[in-house]
Each structure stands twice: as structure tokens, then as C-alpha cells.
Design an enzyme around this catalytic site. Structure first.
Site, mmCIF file in Angstrom:
data_model
loop_
_atom_site.group_PDB
_atom_site.id
_atom_site.type_symbol
_atom_site.label_atom_id
_atom_site.label_comp_id
_atom_site.label_asym_id
_atom_site.label_seq_id
_atom_site.Cartn_x
_atom_site.Cartn_y
_atom_site.Cartn_z
ATOM 1 N N ARG A 160 0.805 -1.222 0.000
ATOM 2 C CA ARG A 160 0.000 0.000 0.000
ATOM 3 C C ARG A 160 0.834 1.265 0.000
ATOM 4 N NH1 ARG A 160 -4.430 0.680 4.617
ATOM 5 N NH2 ARG A 160 -5.021 -1.349 3.729
ATOM 6 N N HIS A 211 -8.552 -3.320 -7.580
ATOM 7 C CA HIS A 211 -8.256 -2.626 -6.326
ATOM 8 C C HIS A 211 -9.545 -2.454 -5.525
ATOM 9 C CE1 HIS A 211 -5.249 -0.350 -4.074
ATOM 10 N NE2 HIS A 211 -6.153 0.613 -3.861
ATOM 11 N N TYR A 225 -17.366 14.131 -14.238
ATOM 12 C CA TYR A 225 -17.186 15.278 -15.130
ATOM 13 C C TYR A 225 -15.852 15.261 -15.869
ATOM 14 C CZ TYR A 225 -21.016 17.167 -12.316
ATOM 15 O OH TYR A 225 -22.208 17.352 -11.678
#
Length: 746
Positions: free
Chosen positions: A34, A80, A124
Site C-alpha cells: 500500500r 483494487h 465530469y
């Protein structure tokens, strides 16, 4: 229908051991899967999975953009299994040109800005890969990296990227794991390639040799690295340290003696909006009096305008103050803590990190070469079969037309392999042209030549080094200093540590006239006015002058009370001279019953002579009586009922002291006989049977004693022969010369 589920039998395990085992698993997972980047591709799993998903979506630089929501959905669904916000935040950072030195994602839409504003929602925005990301992933189709199953076992993902881009050091990294962290600044890729080429030839090169190629971090926001070469070298040698980065600025003249300082580059990681707020707070809180205004005139490029209070302010002083008080100078820590090729976390030096990446590229070269060799061998097998078919075309056609099972017949008759026979049977009729046979023979010769070269390469470490250097040089040219992306942005100019700017440098130096009344009202008139003028002598009814003198706004004023306590006033903070001023007791914690015995600029003399009513006194340095707080500083400690009476500035050339008591006895003795202390009662300057000290003065013995005579005219009298009054310190003295003032004042 009932369903019987077997419940596992509970086991008795000590709580501390169970907790430690589970925490260890969590800690290792955080460290290796990680938070820490791999030294070979410089990526954490989330970044690697993001780029891999975008590659599978064919979002290369030549294709169109796709919604980020689509990419994030693929990443969290296939590779993931974490929150969409964390994945999208990682994607946004990969697209920000002010966060990444070499962006890996080409974003379209609002991806945030250097002011600290967040990106628009992923529904967007759109994105695709950059050429840098393509370079980083090059070789994935050539068995240059190992693959592993995804979390649900439905697909595969690469364990790391094999491409020839030094992403770890070029883009840097930051992360906090359990018990360890990493912080790596960005660097210039061309410099990293040059260092790697050097290590190919000289793998034993030391850290100092690497610094001949890598001069320091290269931040995407530019700025100036002001650390010394020795400090930079030590940080890179140990893999731990910090880098001091300053904003880039220049002076811009506006004419008529006015100017502004314009900041065009700010330190890496500093949000411009918060930086301007920070500087504005300094102005509002009056912590930087020489700065009048700050304006943000940025468009695509940064332009922060800093306006000084007046044109007479020194630009270097202004910027030095801002470097110390704001984030126009910041530190970026270096902690080169990464996962090595064995997935073990450790802190590397710069040389070790570049060497590890170089070794990884050497392995990738071998794997890609072996993959290509295998492909050539497979193709040669098919091409040889095609050539046999063309040489025996009529017989091949006859076998295919008349045999029920043509494949085994062809294998037996022409000594073909199974793959060759299958390929011949799958040939199209249009391939049976004469031209095709010529193309096959040409291809066969080219493949044989390439096969021989690859075999030589795989058998020779020297050839591998030569090939690796050639490939690195090609990449170095792509990211060279002459390219827009590769040009170094952060300058390296050594500078001293940020210094404490003295108060007088912060204040515009202007002449003032300080006036303190008998009732303790203080004011400062602009300019050096006549001390006897009517405006100067204007006081409230029943009040009158106590002290009046000329000073500068940069001065610190020393105020002494009769209890021996000294206070410090800033001349620029005094109220204006239009009215009667303000009570000085509002500025300092002066007890109501205490009288003010002295007020003078601290710069008027290096040393002061203090004396109490009982005739005891001492010399003290002016710097030692400066007080930092409103409560002041206890300097003189008069004995019994005695009080501090006089504070006199000692001129540098003065070597004598003249003391006169209320009993009108005058005593003269050398200044050297007076002790120099920082606090106390002092020594006996003059002895009295009745009364106490009246006045005191220091002077030059060879010039004699001089005093003002009475009358309206400014007349003075001097006495050069002081022999009758010369005695040892502590004597009683004698009556003064004829004509000495009746008020016993010099």
C-alpha cells in the site's frame, strides 16, 4: 430443505499473541502492498493498477479521452477493491503538472490547481495516458514482468512495470506505512539517465561520482534549492535528510523610486492560496511592517506581487523576512525508504536506488530479448514450412485435394512439424503468389540474422551493457534538457540560513521628537523639531515637560523608574504628536507611585552610568538593560530607602566622572574606578553626611568640566584645572568653583 453449516471449533489463544500476529499481518500488508513504492518502477499498487486499467481501455496518447468514472470503476471492480475516492484522488495526482514532475495521466477537465482547490467529480472529468506512462509500461507484452492473479482470481495484473523510465526518482513518492514512511523528491530524468549510464560502465562508482550527474531535486514548481553542496551530498549518501527550497523572485521597478517584488515560482507542495493568506496575516498582524500589500496576479503562470511600505525598503531584507516568516521558503524531507527487488523495505542512498533501477533494466533487457528470440524461433518454424510448401506446391495441393487426412500425409512426406502442417493447411489461396515466396525468403533471412544477434547478446554480458547504454542514451535524448518536459526547473544556488532581521530593518527610518510630560504622557512628533518650540511645549493644564529629545523611528527607548527597573519602548509604536499623546503607563507595567527618572534612546551610548540617591552607582551596558516584556527588567537594586536618581549616557571618549550632592560638594574621579555590572547596588560614588546625590556627569578629563551659566543667553563656563576636586571614588568632595549653578546641576 435444511442446510447444516459446520462452525469451526473455537481455540484458546492468548489475547496478546493473537493481537500481535494479526497486527503484524496488517503492518506488513500496509508496508508492502500500500504505502511504500517499489524501487524498480517507483509505483504503489494503486497507481500501478490505475495505469494498467487505462492501458487495457486503450487510453494511449493518440486515442480519445474516457470518463474518469469508467476508469475508477474498472480499477475498483477488477483490481483494487477499495473506496472510489482514494482511487480517484490517486488518479488526480498523477495528472497534476504541479504535483508530478512527469505526469502519467493526461487529464481533461478540472483536476484541481496549485491554489489547493479540489478536482471536479469523476463523472465530469476525462483522462488518457501520457507518453511517459507508455514508456513506463513498455515491455509488458514481451514477458518483461511477472503477472499475478487479481484479488478475485478472475484476471491477471502485472507485479511491476518494466519500462525504461526512472519513475521512482523522476516523480518522487510519499507515503506513511506502519512504523516507517517514505519521502522522495522529484528529480530530472535526463540527469538520472546520465547517472545510470555511468553506473553501467562503473558499477563500483561512489556516491560522490553520482552527484556529478544528479545535482539535486528538480521540482515541478521550480524554485531555488539553497542548501550547500555538502548538505545535499550527505542527504543523498545516507538516504535521509531535507532540502531547503525558496521561491523564485525578482525586483520590478515601477518608476519614481518605487518597486515591487514579484514571485514567479513557489516551493513544491505549497498551496498558493494558503501562502497568500499567510502573508496577508503577517500584514494584518503587523508582524512585517515593511510590507504594505500582497496581490495574486497569477494566470497560467504564478505571479505574486509583494508591495513594500516605501521604495526605500531594502528588497533583500524584505524577502529574507518573508523566507523566515512564511512558506516562501520550505523544507522537503528526504527519506529514501523503498521496497527492493525482494519486496523488503529499506532506506537506500541515491546511488543504491539508481543502481537498483539499472540492474532491473538489465534484467528486463534479457527477458525482452529472450521473448523476442522465442518469437523468432516460432516464426522461423512457420516460415520454413511455408517455403517447403511453395517448393512443392503442386504436390501439397494434390494431397489437400485427394487425401481424407492431408495433415499426417504432409508431415510424413515433407518432414514437417505439426505446427508447420497446420499453418500450411490454414493458408489462404491468395498467398500462393510468386511474390509471396520471395517475401518469405527475405523474411527468413532477416529473422535468421536477428536470431543470431539476439543469441550473441544473451551470451555476452559486455554486449548487454552496450545495448543497455544505447537504450538509456536514446531515452536520455527523449527527456533531454533541450526538450520542454526535460528542461531543469529548480535552480541550485547556495544561500545562508534565514537570518533574524533586526527590528530597525523592519521599520522605515524617520526622524521623530519624543516628548514625555511630568504626568507621564508620551508622544512622538514627526521630524526633529525645535525642543523649545510652542508646539513641543504644549501640555495639558497643570502638566509640563519632563524629557524631550530627538530620535529615530527605528530606536528602542529606555525608560527607567526610581525603583531601578528599566522598560523598553519601540519608538515607532509611540502615539503621534498632534494631541497630548497617551499615558506611558498604558504601554508598560509601571507602578502608579513610581517616578520616571530617565528616558533616552538605547542607541545613544554603548554604556550607561547609573546612580542612586545614596550616592551608590555602577556602569552597565545599554544592551543589558533592554527588556523583552511589559514588566521590564530589574537592573539597579537601591539599598533601604534609596531610589534610583540618575541615568547618564557615557560617550566613548569619556574617562572622568563628576558628582555633586545636595550638600553642594563636588567630587571628580576617573571613570575606571566605577565597577561595571549587569545588576546590583554598585559602588559608593560619593559619601554624604546629610542629604544625597544631586547630579552627575561623565566627561573628558583633558577638556575639563563645563556647565551652563544662568541667564537668558546660552553661556557656558569651563574649569580645566580640576585638581582641587580630584579625589578617590567615595570621598566627600569640596565646594564647587565660583559661578557653579545654585541648583547643583551641571
Amino acid at each position: 430443505m435444511s442446510l447444516d453449516l459446520e462452525t469451526p471449533e473455537p481455540t484458546d489463544v492468548p489475547f496478546d499473541s493473537a493481537l500481535s500476529e494479526r497486527y503484524l499481518v496488517y503492518a506488513l500488508s500496509t508496508i508492502t502492498a500500500r504505502s511504500l513504492p517499489d524501487v524498480r518502477d517507483g509505483l504503489k499498487p494503486v497507481h500501478r493498477r490505475l495505469l494498467w486499467a487505462m492501458r487495457l481501455l486503450k487510453l494511449d496518447p493518440a486515442s480519445g479521452y474516457k470518463k474518469c468514472a469508467r476508469v475508477v470503476g474498472d480499477v475498483i471492480g477488477k483490481y483494487h477493491p477499495h473506496g472510489d475516492a482514494s482511487v480517484y484522488d490517486a488518479m488526480v495526482r498523477l495528472a497534476q503538472s504541479f504535483a508530478l514532475r512527469y505526469p502519467l495521466v493526461d487529464g481533461q477537465g478540472n483536476f484541481g490547481n496549485i491554489d489547493g482547490d479540489n478536482a471536479a467529480a469523476y463523472r465530469y472529468t476525462e483522462a488518457r495516458l501520457t507518453q511517459v506512462a507508455i514508456d513506463l509500461m513498455e515491455g509488458l507484452d514481451e514477458e518483461a514482468a511477472d503477472f499475478r492473479p487479481t484479488y478475485n482470481g478472475e484476471d491477471n495484473e502485472p507485479e511491476l512495470f518494466p519500462g525504461m523510465f526512472p519513475n521512482l526518482l523522476a516523480n518522487g513518492a510519499a507515503g506513511i506505512a506502519v512504523g516507517m514512511a517514505t519521502s522522495i523528491p522529484p528529480h530530472n530524468a535526463a540527469e538520472l539517465y546520465a547517472a545510470a549510464i555511468h553506473l553501467v560502465d562503473r558499477p563500483e562508482a561512489d556516491d560522490a561520482a553520482i552527484l556529478e550527474f544528479v545535482s539535486g531535486p528538480d521540482f515541478p514548481t521550480g524554485g531555488i534549492l539553497v542548501d550547500s553542496p555538502a548538505s545535499i551530498a550527505e542527504s543523498y549518501r545516507t538516504g535521509r535528510g531535507s532540502f531547503r527550497v525558496r521561491a523564485k523572485w525578482h525586483r520590478e521597478d515601477l518608476g519614481r523610486g518605487t518597486w515591487v517584488a514579484v514571485v514567479t515560482e513557489i516551493p513544491y507542495g505549497v498551496q498558493k492560496g494558503k501562502l497568500i493568506e499567510q502573508i496577508a496575516t503577517l500584514i494584518n498582524d503587523k508582524k512585517l511592517p515593511i510590507l504594505a500589500d500582497v496581490r495574486d496576479e497569477s494566470a497560467e503562470d504564478i505571479r505574486i506581487v509583494l508591495e513594500p511600505r516605501t521604495g526605500r525598503v531594502d528588497p533583500e531584507t524584505l524577502m529574507e523576512s518573508l523566507f523566515r516568516l512564511s512558506e516562501l521558503e520550505s523544507r522537503f524531507s528526504l527519506n529514501l525508504n523503498v521496497l527492493d527487488k525482494n519486496r523488503t523495505p529499506r532506506v537506500m542512498s541515491l546511488r543504491e536506488a539508481i543502481s537498483a533501477w539499472k540492474d532491473h533494466q538489465a534484467e528486463v533487457l534479457i527477458r525482452r530479448s529472450q521473448h523476442r528470440l522465442n518469437k523468432i524461433i516460432d516464426r522461423l518454424e512457420l516460415v520454413a514450412g511455408y517455403i517447403i510448401a511453395f517448393l512443392n506446391l503442386d504436390r501439397v495441393i494434390e494431397i489437400i485435394r485427394y487425401e481424407d487426412e492431408p495433415k499426417p500425409v504432409m508431415i510424413a512426406e515433407f518432414e514437417l512439424t505439426d505446427r508447420q502442417a497446420e499453418a500450411i493447411l490454414n493458408m489462404r489461396l491468395r498467398s500462393l503468389r510468386k511474390l509471396e515466396e520471395m517475401e518469405l525468403r527475405k523474411e527468413h533471412d532477416a529473422l535468421e540474422k536477428e536470431k543470431a544477434e539476439l543469441e550473441l547478446l544473451l551470451d555476452s554480458p559486455a554486449r548487454q551493457r552496450t545495448r543497455l547504454k544505447r537504450d538509456l542514451k536514446k531515452m536520455m535524448d527523449r527527456y533531454g534538457a533541450e526538450t520542454t518536459l526535460g528542461k531543469r526547473r529548480t535552480l541550485i544556488e547556495e544561500a545562508g540560513p534565514t537570518r533574524e532581521i533586526p527590528l530597525d530593518a523592519m521599520i522605515e527610518k524617520e526622524p521623530i521628537t519624543v516628548i514625555l510630560s511630568q504626568r507621564g504622557w508620551i508622544r512622538a512628533m514627526k521630524g526633529h523639531v525645535d525642543l523649545a518650540a510652542a508646539e513641543t511645549l504644549k501640555f495639558k493644564e497643570g502638566d509640563g515637560p519632563l524629557f524631550a529629545f530627538h530620535a529615530q523611528t527605528t530606536d528602542k527607548l529606555l525608560l527607567a523608574a526610581d525603583n531601578g527597573r528599566f522598560y523598553t519602548l519601540a519608538a515607532d509604536k509611540l502615539p503621534g504628536g498632534r494631541g497630548f499623546g497617551e499615558p506611558v503607563r498604558l504601554m508598560i507595567d509601571l507602578e502608579g507611585e513610581r517616578e520616571i527618572v530617565a528616558l533616552l534612546p538605547a542607541s545613544s551610548a554603548e554604556k550607561l552610568l547609573l546612580a542612586a540617591t545614596d550616592g551608590r552607582g555602577f556602569v552597565v551596558k545599554a544592551a543589558d538593560v533592554l527588556a523583552e516584556t511589559r514588566k521590564g527588567k530589574q537592573v539597579a537594586t537601591p539599598k533601604g530607602q534609596a531610589k534610583l536618581r540618575l541615568v547618564r549616557a557615557i560617550a566613548p571618549e569619556d574617562d572622568g566622572v563628576a558628582v555633586i550632592g545636595d550638600n553642594r560638594k563636588l567630587l571628580v574621579f576617573p571613570l575606571s574606578e566605577v565597577a561595571e555590572l549587569t545588576r546590583g547596588q554598585g559602588v559608593q560614588l560619593q559619601r554624604y553626611r546629610d542629604g544625597g546625590l544631586s547630579d552627575m556627569i561623565t566627561f573628558r578629563m583633558e577638556e575639563g568640566l563645563r556647565w551652563r551659566m544662568g541667564g537668558e543667553q546660552e553661556r557656558y563656563r569651563s574649569e580645566t584645572d580640576l585638581t582641587p576636586w580630584r579625589a578617590a571614588r567615595g570621598a566627600a568632595g569640596r565646594m564647587p568653583p565660583t559661578g557653579f549653578p545654585r541648583d547643583n546641576r551641571f
